[in-house]
Design a protein around this motif. Structure first.
Motif, mmCIF file in Angstrom:
data_model
loop_
_atom_site.group_PDB
_atom_site.id
_atom_site.type_symbol
_atom_site.label_atom_id
_atom_site.label_comp_id
_atom_site.label_asym_id
_atom_site.label_seq_id
_atom_site.Cartn_x
_atom_site.Cartn_y
_atom_site.Cartn_z
ATOM 1 N N ASP A 184 19.261 43.292 4.754
ATOM 2 C CA ASP A 184 18.628 43.629 4.867
ATOM 3 C C ASP A 184 18.244 45.435 5.986
ATOM 4 O O ASP A 184 18.842 44.965 6.648
ATOM 5 C CB ASP A 184 18.371 42.843 5.079
ATOM 6 C CG ASP A 184 16.434 42.033 5.186
ATOM 7 O OD1 ASP A 184 15.685 42.620 4.323
ATOM 8 O OD2 ASP A 184 15.824 41.685 6.706
ATOM 9 N N LYS A 244 16.255 46.056 8.766
ATOM 10 C CA LYS A 244 15.748 45.849 9.379
ATOM 11 C C LYS A 244 14.348 46.229 9.704
ATOM 12 O O LYS A 244 14.075 47.931 9.649
ATOM 13 C CB LYS A 244 16.657 45.748 10.885
ATOM 14 C CG LYS A 244 17.321 44.924 11.273
ATOM 15 C CD LYS A 244 17.108 43.476 10.919
ATOM 16 C CE LYS A 244 17.074 43.219 11.856
ATOM 17 N NZ LYS A 244 16.401 41.749 12.036
ATOM 18 N N SER A 298 8.731 46.628 7.624
ATOM 19 C CA SER A 298 7.392 46.469 7.597
ATOM 20 C C SER A 298 6.472 47.076 9.090
ATOM 21 O O SER A 298 6.025 48.549 8.445
ATOM 22 C CB SER A 298 6.792 44.635 8.071
ATOM 23 O OG SER A 298 6.704 44.132 6.733
ATOM 24 N N ARG A 315 14.105 31.616 3.651
ATOM 25 C CA ARG A 315 13.646 31.517 4.898
ATOM 26 C C ARG A 315 14.354 31.521 6.163
ATOM 27 O O ARG A 315 13.985 32.351 7.487
ATOM 28 C CB ARG A 315 12.836 30.212 5.321
ATOM 29 C CG ARG A 315 11.588 29.067 4.421
ATOM 30 C CD ARG A 315 11.439 28.420 4.832
ATOM 31 N NE ARG A 315 10.004 28.287 3.534
ATOM 32 C CZ ARG A 315 9.457 26.583 4.206
ATOM 33 N NH1 ARG A 315 10.182 25.522 4.951
ATOM 34 N NH2 ARG A 315 8.501 26.486 2.943
ATOM 35 N N ASP A 322 16.867 33.891 7.679
ATOM 36 C CA ASP A 322 16.731 35.849 7.607
ATOM 37 C C ASP A 322 15.305 36.241 8.816
ATOM 38 O O ASP A 322 15.892 36.999 9.281
ATOM 39 C CB ASP A 322 16.982 36.613 6.778
ATOM 40 C CG ASP A 322 15.621 36.515 6.270
ATOM 41 O OD1 ASP A 322 14.854 35.596 6.146
ATOM 42 O OD2 ASP A 322 14.952 38.363 5.462
ATOM 43 N N LYS A 323 15.249 35.450 8.406
ATOM 44 C CA LYS A 323 13.659 35.549 9.097
ATOM 45 C C LYS A 323 13.524 34.363 10.846
ATOM 46 O O LYS A 323 13.014 34.527 11.851
ATOM 47 C CB LYS A 323 12.060 34.948 8.846
ATOM 48 C CG LYS A 323 11.551 36.156 7.707
ATOM 49 C CD LYS A 323 11.573 37.306 8.428
ATOM 50 C CE LYS A 323 11.571 38.377 7.209
ATOM 51 N NZ LYS A 323 11.935 38.498 6.180
ATOM 52 N N TYR A 358 15.304 31.969 13.927
ATOM 53 C CA TYR A 358 15.323 32.725 14.962
ATOM 54 C C TYR A 358 16.615 32.118 15.962
ATOM 55 O O TYR A 358 16.765 30.258 15.970
ATOM 56 C CB TYR A 358 13.830 32.795 16.377
ATOM 57 C CG TYR A 358 12.499 33.379 15.838
ATOM 58 C CD1 TYR A 358 12.801 34.424 16.776
ATOM 59 C CD2 TYR A 358 12.106 33.108 15.263
ATOM 60 C CE1 TYR A 358 12.004 35.211 16.258
ATOM 61 C CE2 TYR A 358 10.741 33.809 15.414
ATOM 62 C CZ TYR A 358 10.502 35.121 15.623
ATOM 63 O OH TYR A 358 9.827 35.570 15.562
ATOM 64 N N ARG A 410 16.154 36.382 16.245
ATOM 65 C CA ARG A 410 16.800 36.695 15.295
ATOM 66 C C ARG A 410 17.666 36.857 15.195
ATOM 67 O O ARG A 410 18.254 37.577 15.819
ATOM 68 C CB ARG A 410 15.893 38.073 14.524
ATOM 69 C CG ARG A 410 13.959 38.321 14.141
ATOM 70 C CD ARG A 410 13.584 37.487 13.010
ATOM 71 N NE ARG A 410 12.482 37.232 12.792
ATOM 72 C CZ ARG A 410 11.534 37.928 12.120
ATOM 73 N NH1 ARG A 410 12.164 38.695 11.553
ATOM 74 N NH2 ARG A 410 10.136 38.119 11.865
#
Length: 790
Positions: free
Chosen positions: A458, A460, A463, A697, A699-700, A702, A709
């Motif tokens: 993924d 990093k 966004s 969910r 990978d997001k 904590y 993360r």
């Protein structure tokens, strides 16, 4: 020279007229005095040369007794018909001809001095075996239907191949066994029936020269060029992927040359596209269209005159142009098809519609560099050919449609080869139900007791990176607008310009202070609704034209905004996805060879992949958990390799972004089914749905009690819930550490609870990197970044 030299055959050949002379002995007693007298004269002559009756194999005797042999054969080779009939006398399976009609001699003479007469379609091994079948008929009474047509191919005066069919008359032959001949039993015969191609078996049963052939055969030969040309056209049109064969179109030219008797003839094709009302080129090696000339496609009305357009498209009838130059002058070059032919140096042509009940599908184009050789008379020969061409085009269209569907299936759906068999089985059942008049239903495709594997690499902070790119682009565009407005205010002091400058400043402050998601849309509306109209007004001022032109040159036509930093970001994401997906696909080939399994991948901000392995997918009673463990180790190793590959090519990307890798371990088998509406596999059942929730969910997530993360750049995170999974993956990590894939900083962390999912843990370990493929040193992520920036 002996006629048996250099020939391996069960028959020892001897030329003999014994059987024919027996006929003359009977005729000598005929009531017709003229017939009887002629028969006696032939018998008296033959009596002086006993070798003619006893038989001989010395070729020189044929020359010495040429006159006498001609007398014996005179009734079979009538002088009245010699210029019309094509006939020879010879020994079987041999090119030695010792008597022939005048027309045959003329045909061979025309073929040229270098021409060697050979039966075209009789392989060497077949000669031996066919000789054996003749022995079975003559000596043992087995009525084997071994007959098949044989041909000569002989060129005419124009170099065009003509085809001649050979019909043998074997009335004047006899075959007798020698001491070397083996007695053929019923058991032998039964064995031979199933072994036509086993030459060794035939030689065992019929040793070479074990039978004596005495006599000769008369060959009645017929010109079947038209029939054979049509047959060759049919043969050329049958078969797959002919358009990829370089020799196909040349063979096609040759058979049409034979059919029409024209040596410089060429054949072309064009496709009729009904939807677009165009003629289009047929793609393939050597394919050409003389109607289209150099164009890829032409509208029908632009390719033909009114009369020819109606003739081909509406009447579906052929037409010819016997003299292109003459027609070019008469039409003053205004008839498009005549002009196209004239430009290519073509002198005569035939255009034939390839049409069925539904209408025109294409055009067959036959052309020549000689005037008048193609005309409305010989165009009639196409009547026998066109049905086969129509059939071939129909099949080609159907094949092309199927190929298009197959490509769509392959490129646009998720039917992986590992599960294709199941879809094929259900499709067959669907067709069977339809054929039997039953209600056809495509049944649910599901696989039970399947072990899942999931991984992702993924990007990093994707966004944040996109927001930054958007912020930079909007700032540049706003700044360019502000400069134009400030210059406009200097030229023409109007308060409205100051008001727009004020708005622009506010947007610039907002972008630098706090960029929000809706900022992009607000500023975009500002440009479109307020700035663009005023720029059109300002363009009338000469001093501003250059600056406004520069502004609009910086605007991307597709998004109607300045698209520089965002383009770099989007291009980077696309390149990352392309390279990572390509590497994963290449590695998957190896994995499938280890053990077949279902595989799918998705491009998002990075690349995700799903794997499912189990017995219900492979169809074999061969699945063992060792294959699951093997794929888990393979997956972990490949993720390390993808990390390495990414950072080795990172400097080539327009924007420098980091990636983080994660593997999700699910140790319980589950069920998956194919969802027709979404065209992809998904898990079945409430319990199994937990796996999908975690996938979406985790990978997001904590680390428990922190704001950190679980996924981090430079590390691989392995998420799991069972202690046995932890032990298993620690073993894999230890192995990969020994191979310098992973560092020694292993940590085990607990994850904060997700919605409806608790008790998750993760193993995190740093990846070891190389600067490039040839680099033997090992680096942590931080070390690698220092090396790269140094």
């Amino acid at each position: 020279m002996d006629i048996n030299d250099n020939i391996e055959s069960p028959l020892n050949l001897k030329v003999s007229f014994n059987v024919m002379l027996k006929h003359y002995k009977a005729l000598a007693k005929n009531d017709d005095e003229f017939v009887a007298a002629r028969a006696k004269r032939i018998l008296d002559m033959a009596r002086a040369y006993p070798e003619l009756e006893e038989g001989f194999s010395d070729v020189s005797i044929l020359k010495e007794r040429e006159k006498e042999i001609a007398i014996i054969l005179e009734d079979s080779f009538s002088p009245v018909l010699t210029k019309n009939e094509i006939k020879t006398a010879s020994v079987p399976f041999h090119n030695l001809i010792f008597n022939s009609s005048e027309r045959f001699r003329s045909i061979i003479k025309t073929a040229g001095d270098n021409f060697e007469l050979q039966i075209k379609n009789m392989p060497e091994d077949d000669r031996y075996i066919i000789a054996c079948t003749i022995i079975l008929n003559f000596c043992y009474g087995y009525n084997l239907n071994f007959k098949r047509p044989f041909y000569y191919e002989i060129p005419d005066a124009n170099g065009i191949l003509r085809y001649y069919k050979i019909l043998y008359n074997a009335d004047f032959c006899e075959i007798v066994p020698t001491e070397a001949a083996k007695k053929i039993t019923q058991e032998d015969y039964n064995e031979l029936l199933d072994n036509f191609e086993n030459i060794d078996l035939w030689k065992e049963k019929f040793p070479p020269n074990s039978y004596i052939f005495r006599g000769f055969v008369i060959s009645n030969i017929f010109d079947v060029t038209d029939d054979q040309s049509i047959s060759n056209i049919k043969s050329n049109l049958i078969g797959e992927d002919k358009r990829k064969d370089e020799g196909f179109i040349e063979e096609f030219h040759e058979v049409f040359r034979s059919l029409l008797g024209i040596n410089d003839l060429k054949v072309g094709f064009s496709i009729y596209n009904e939807e677009e009302e165009t003629f289009e080129r047929v793609y393939g090696v050597g394919m050409n269209s003389f109607l289209l000339n150099k164009s890829e496609k032409i509208c029908c009305e632009g390719a033909l005159c009114g009369w020819s357009h109606n003739r081909l498209l509406n009447e579906n009838k052929y037409f010819s142009v016997s003299d292109v130059d003459k027609m070019f002058e008469l039409s003053k070059g205004k008839a498009p098809h005549i002009a196209s032919l004239h430009e290519q140096g073509i002198k005569s042509a035939i255009f034939a519609p390839i049409a069925n009940d539904k209408g025109l599908m294409g055009i067959l184009e036959i052309v020549s560099n000689k005037p008048q050789v193609l005309n409305s008379i010989n165009a009639n020969k196409l009547i026998d050919v066109m049905p086969f061409i129509v059939s071939a085009v129909e099949r080609s269209k159907s094949d092309e449609e199927n190929l298009i569907e197959a490509i769509i299936q392959k490129e646009c759906t998720s039917i992986h080869p590992s599960v294709h068999w199941r879809f094929e089985r259900e499709a067959k059942n669907f067709i069977k139900s339809e054929m039997n008049g039953e209600q056809a239903v495509f049944k649910k495709i599901a696989f039970e007791n399947i072990y899942p594997l999931y991984g992702q690499i993924d990007i990093k902070g994707s966004s944040e990176a996109r927001n930054k790119a958007t912020q930079q682009d909007l700032t540049l565009q706003l700044s360019a607008i502000k400069k134009i407005l400030e210059k406009a205010s200097e030229i023409e002091s109007l308060p409205i310009y100051d008001q727009f400058i004020y708005q622009t400043d506010n947007y610039l402050k907002g972008l630098s202070a706090h960029f929000q998601v809706d900022s992009e849309q607000q500023i975009s509306d500002f440009f479109r609704k307020e700035i663009e109209p005023i720029l059109k007004h300002l363009y009338t001022i000469d001093e501003l034209k250059e600056q406004i032109n520069a502004y609009f040159d910086s605007i991307d036509d597709k998004v109607n905004m300045l698209y520089r930093h965002r383009k770099d970001y989007d291009d980077t994401i696309a390149l990352i996805n392309k390279e990572m997906a390509s590497l994963l696909d290449a590695k998957q080939v190896e994995a499938q060879q280890m053990y077949p399994h279902y595989f799918e991948r998705f491009k998002t901000d990075g690349v995700e992949h799903n794997m499912y392995v189990g017995e219900s997918i492979t169809r074999e009673d061969s699945f063992n958990l060792i294959y699951l463990y093997n794929l888990r180790l393979w997956q972990l190793q490949v993720m390390c390799e993808m990390e390495n590959s990414y950072y080795q090519m990172q400097s080539d990307f327009p924007v420098s972004l980091d990636v983080a890798s994660m593997i999700l371990v699910f140790n319980q088998p589950l069920s998956i089914s194919f969802r027709m509406d979404e065209k992809q596999f998904d898990v079945d059942g409430t319990y199994n749905a937990r796996y999908e929730i975690v996938k979406k969910r985790v990978d997001k997530a904590y680390i428990k009690g922190t704001t950190e993360r679980v996924t981090q750049k430079g590390k691989i995170s392995i998420v799991y819930s069972q202690k046995q999974d932890e032990k298993e993956y620690l073993r894999y990590i230890k192995f990969l550490q020994s191979r310098h894939y992973l560092d020694t900083d292993v940590e085990i962390v607990e994850l904060q609870d997700l919605q409806a999912v608790t008790g998750l843990k993760a193993i995190r370990v740093s990846v070891l990197y190389h600067k490039d493929e040839n680099d033997k040193a090992f680096y942590t992520y931080d070390d690698l970044m220092k090396e790269i920036r140094a």
